[in-house]
Design an enzyme around this catalytic site. Structure first.
Site, PDB file in Angstrom:
ATOM      1  N   ASN A   8      15.259  16.124  -9.079  1.00  0.00           N
ATOM      2  CA  ASN A   8      15.518  16.309  -7.689  1.00  0.00           C
ATOM      3  C   ASN A   8      14.278  18.065  -7.870  1.00  0.00           C
ATOM      4  O   ASN A   8      15.169  19.320  -7.528  1.00  0.00           O
ATOM      5  CB  ASN A   8      16.864  15.928  -6.854  1.00  0.00           C
ATOM      6  N   LYS A  10      13.341  19.917  -5.003  1.00  0.00           N
ATOM      7  CA  LYS A  10      14.141  19.867  -3.409  1.00  0.00           C
ATOM      8  C   LYS A  10      12.552  20.528  -2.704  1.00  0.00           C
ATOM      9  O   LYS A  10      11.891  20.115  -3.096  1.00  0.00           O
ATOM     10  CB  LYS A  10      14.789  21.240  -4.219  1.00  0.00           C
ATOM     11  N   HIS A  91      21.849  13.876   0.390  1.00  0.00           N
ATOM     12  CA  HIS A  91      21.851  15.372  -0.704  1.00  0.00           C
ATOM     13  C   HIS A  91      22.850  15.764   0.565  1.00  0.00           C
ATOM     14  O   HIS A  91      22.636  16.529   1.420  1.00  0.00           O
ATOM     15  CB  HIS A  91      21.179  15.879  -0.952  1.00  0.00           C
ATOM     16  N   GLU A  93      22.884  19.167   0.642  1.00  0.00           N
ATOM     17  CA  GLU A  93      22.098  20.331   0.996  1.00  0.00           C
ATOM     18  C   GLU A  93      21.317  19.676   2.697  1.00  0.00           C
ATOM     19  O   GLU A  93      20.951  20.906   3.605  1.00  0.00           O
ATOM     20  CB  GLU A  93      20.685  20.882   0.246  1.00  0.00           C
ATOM     21  N   GLU A 158      27.643  14.547  -6.654  1.00  0.00           N
ATOM     22  CA  GLU A 158      27.809  15.910  -6.730  1.00  0.00           C
ATOM     23  C   GLU A 158      28.333  16.583  -5.875  1.00  0.00           C
ATOM     24  O   GLU A 158      28.557  16.646  -5.018  1.00  0.00           O
ATOM     25  CB  GLU A 158      26.299  16.066  -6.031  1.00  0.00           C
ATOM     26  N   GLY A 164      23.353  23.729  -8.529  1.00  0.00           N
ATOM     27  CA  GLY A 164      22.502  25.396  -8.210  1.00  0.00           C
ATOM     28  C   GLY A 164      23.861  26.499  -8.429  1.00  0.00           C
ATOM     29  O   GLY A 164      23.003  27.422  -8.214  1.00  0.00           O
ATOM     30  N   SER A 203      24.000  21.185 -11.969  1.00  0.00           N
ATOM     31  CA  SER A 203      23.721  21.775 -12.611  1.00  0.00           C
ATOM     32  C   SER A 203      24.244  20.942 -14.575  1.00  0.00           C
ATOM     33  O   SER A 203      23.945  21.785 -15.236  1.00  0.00           O
ATOM     34  CB  SER A 203      25.758  23.416 -12.494  1.00  0.00           C
TER      35      SER A 203
END
Ligand code: PEP
Length: 243
Positions: A8, A10, A91, A93, A158, A164, A203
């Site tokens: 991904n 992003k 996701h 985010e 996730e 991250g 991660s």
């Protein structure tokens, strides 16, 4: 089952990065499936660069409708036309920054399936939810409301707090959550549909990939930061168990 290692990107990457990255991915190990999900404007050029390679291309979101007055949005049929075969949906985010509810994720998942794309539907708990002992309950609720009854695609677990941050759950926690997700999928969708791949994301790096990918019910990885360097992405893929 062959594992899927999905990158991904992003909101990273420029047109100038594509050729070298796609060329490097031609050295991918043959026992895994690789997927790259760059930002929308890179899809078409990426599709050309990956032409003839087994690496698949995906997007990071789509609108629930096929067309219409939705400024700034992109539809699933447009992604398909640009060369994508997968799309990441829900996701954390997007759930957080764009207020995407489970119902919206479900509508997008339907749209992706209708356009012939394979949806990768993301679920995962926050740190507070894990600390509060409700992680599995939260993820089951997300699955229940984000997946249509005829779902076919991929799930990505996730944990929000692992994305991250360099932090990962313990191997026991990943195995327990993947087991719980499998049980929820089978009960929700039936034995046949519930057998979909479940990726772990959060991660994943070359150093921890092999141990995470060897856990029961882990069918691959969704990789953010470490997918941006072809060398790291390939090292993660090399960590997938042989089939
Ligand atoms: C992600 O955003 O899907 C992700 C897993 O990111 P990272 O690998 O950087 O934690």
């Amino acid at each position: 089952m062959r594992q899927l290692i999905a990158g991904n990107w992003k909101m990273h990457g420029r047109l100038a990065d594509i050729a070298a990255y796609a060329a490097a991915l031609r050295q991918a190990p043959s026992h895994v499936d690789l997927l790259v999900c760059p930002p929308f404007p890179l899809l078409d050029r990426f599709a050309g660069a990956l032409n003839g390679s087994p690496v698949a291309l995906g997007a990071q979101d789509c609108h629930p409708e096929a067309q219409g007055a939705h400024t700034g949005d992109v539809s699933a049929p447009m992604l398909k036309e640009a060369g994508a075969s997968y799309v990441i949906l829900g996701h954390s985010e997007r759930r957080e920054n764009h207020g995407e509810s489970n119902a919206v994720v479900c509508a997008k998942t339907r749209a992706a399936m209708a356009a012939g794309l394979t949806p990768i539907v993301c679920v995962g708990e926050t740190a507070a939810e894990r600390e509060g002992g409700v992680a599995e309950q939260v993820v089951r609720t997300q699955l229940h409301h984000s997946l249509p009854a005829d779902f076919s695609g991929v799930i990505a677990y996730e944990p929000v707090w692992a994305i991250g941050t360099g932090k990962t759950p313990t191997e026991a926690d990943v195995a327990a959550m993947h087991g719980a997700i499998r049980a929820a999928l089978v009960s929700q969708l039936g034995a046949a549909r519930g057998g979909v791949k479940i990726l772990y994301g959060g991660s994943v790096k070359p150093a921890n990939a092999a141990s995470l990918l060897a856990l029961p019910e882990v069918g691959g990885a969704l990789v953010g930061g470490a997918s941006l360097k072809a060398e790291d992405f390939l090292a993660i893929a090399a960590g997938a168990p042989a089939v």
